[in-house]
Motif scaffolding. Structure first.
Motif, PDB file in Angstrom:
ATOM      1  N   UNK A 292      46.780  42.997  31.419  1.00  0.00           N
ATOM      2  CA  UNK A 292      46.254  43.798  30.200  1.00  0.00           C
ATOM      3  C   UNK A 292      47.528  44.649  29.584  1.00  0.00           C
ATOM      4  N   UNK A 293      48.371  45.252  30.386  1.00  0.00           N
ATOM      5  CA  UNK A 293      49.436  46.014  30.102  1.00  0.00           C
ATOM      6  C   UNK A 293      50.413  45.002  29.233  1.00  0.00           C
ATOM      7  N   UNK A 294      50.804  43.870  29.527  1.00  0.00           N
ATOM      8  CA  UNK A 294      51.535  42.920  28.993  1.00  0.00           C
ATOM      9  C   UNK A 294      51.046  42.742  27.537  1.00  0.00           C
ATOM     10  N   UNK A 295      49.779  42.343  27.528  1.00  0.00           N
ATOM     11  CA  UNK A 295      48.745  42.055  26.356  1.00  0.00           C
ATOM     12  C   UNK A 295      49.018  43.376  25.472  1.00  0.00           C
ATOM     13  N   UNK A 296      48.727  44.423  25.927  1.00  0.00           N
ATOM     14  CA  UNK A 296      48.700  45.644  24.898  1.00  0.00           C
ATOM     15  C   UNK A 296      50.136  45.901  24.346  1.00  0.00           C
TER      16      UNK A 296
ATOM     17  N   UNK B   2      41.039  41.651  46.361  1.00  0.00           N
ATOM     18  CA  UNK B   2      40.384  42.372  45.197  1.00  0.00           C
ATOM     19  C   UNK B   2      41.433  43.533  44.706  1.00  0.00           C
ATOM     20  N   UNK B   3      42.247  44.112  45.590  1.00  0.00           N
ATOM     21  CA  UNK B   3      43.249  45.221  45.085  1.00  0.00           C
ATOM     22  C   UNK B   3      44.212  44.281  44.329  1.00  0.00           C
ATOM     23  N   UNK B   4      44.652  42.904  44.949  1.00  0.00           N
ATOM     24  CA  UNK B   4      45.778  42.256  44.202  1.00  0.00           C
ATOM     25  C   UNK B   4      45.028  41.909  42.857  1.00  0.00           C
ATOM     26  N   UNK B   5      44.098  41.374  43.028  1.00  0.00           N
ATOM     27  CA  UNK B   5      43.427  40.846  41.502  1.00  0.00           C
ATOM     28  C   UNK B   5      43.371  41.798  40.488  1.00  0.00           C
ATOM     29  N   UNK B   6      42.959  43.100  40.760  1.00  0.00           N
ATOM     30  CA  UNK B   6      42.934  44.084  40.071  1.00  0.00           C
ATOM     31  C   UNK B   6      44.415  44.604  39.480  1.00  0.00           C
ATOM     32  N   UNK B   7      45.295  44.594  40.337  1.00  0.00           N
ATOM     33  CA  UNK B   7      46.490  44.940  39.998  1.00  0.00           C
ATOM     34  C   UNK B   7      47.167  43.952  38.954  1.00  0.00           C
TER      35      UNK B   7
END
Length: 241
Positions: A35-39, A24-29
């Motif tokens: 998301x940061x790359x898309x932004x 879960x932690x790896x997936x969220x990271x």
């Protein structure tokens, strides 16, 4: 036997829970990274589009693009400067809070400018440009003032620290150069009186035998074997043929 089975089951459940947590932690990271790359990609595309419109279109459309580009550039530069400096200077936290309040006005203005880009009545949009330009200049002026003040503060602290460091280095350099005290000048008057008061035979015998009454000379070089330093190489013994 039942206790062993129970322990193994608990260990298995613990490993499964740990694996799920790590997944879960790896997936969220990974999701945050995506998301940061898309932004960043979306901002780059929007900035490129606005820059093209500001140079390629005339009239109200080009002016709206220029205002949006100026607003976004100033706000982004100020945000990056404050976030980078707040880790080293805690007093910038208040400035960052003020910038967050200013960002709300900037986002509202950017939304208004973006909505006017789709307005079909260009004459009405042209009439709104003076007020929009004034709002943009007020927001960007405040953002620029915060960014420049933070930069001047950082430069001032760096200059003060460099001046203090230079002064300390000058003092240390001066102390390193005074590694020995000057030798006191010999008292020739006392030496002459002692020489005159000494019997002639004693002086002659001292001169003949080479004995010195003043002790070893200060100019005699010390034995190099007694003053060797750990970084010096050991001299090779001379070989005879």
């Amino acid at each position: 036997m039942e206790a062993v089975i129970l322990i193994l089951a608990l260990l298995f459940c613990a490993f499964v829970a740990l694996g799920v947590y790590a997944t879960v932690k790896v997936t969220k990271a990974a999701k945050r990274g995506v998301d940061r790359t898309l932004d960043q990609a979306r901002r780059t595309v929007e900035d490129t589009t606005l820059r093209a419109k500001s140079f390629g279109q005339a009239g109200a459309a080009g002016e709206l693009a220029r205002l949006r580009l100026s607003l976004r550039t100033s706000m982004r530069a100020t945000q990056e400067a404050l976030q980078a400096g707040v880790g080293q200077d805690a007093s910038l936290k208040e400035s960052l809070d003020l910038f967050h309040r200013l960002s709300a006005h900037g986002l509202e203005l950017d939304a208004d400018l973006k909505s006017l880009e789709r307005e079909p009545d260009r004459a009405w949009v042209a009439g709104q440009l003076p007020e929009l330009t004034a709002r943009t200049e007020r927001i960007t002026g405040s953002a620029d003032a915060l960014r420049r003040a933070a930069r001047d503060r950082a430069l001032r602290f760096a200059e003060d620290d460099l001046s203090t460091l230079s002064a300390q280095i000058d003092v240390e350099a001066g102390a390193l150069r005074h590694w020995t005290d000057p030798e006191p000048a010999p008292d020739t008057t006392a030496a002459g009186t002692e020489e005159r008061g000494r019997p002639a035979g004693t002086a002659g015998r001292a001169a003949d035998t080479g004995e010195s009454t003043s002790g070893p000379s200060a100019l005699t070089a010390p034995d190099p074997r007694l003053t060797a330093y750990p970084w010096e190489k050991t001299a090779r013994p001379e070989t005879t043929t």
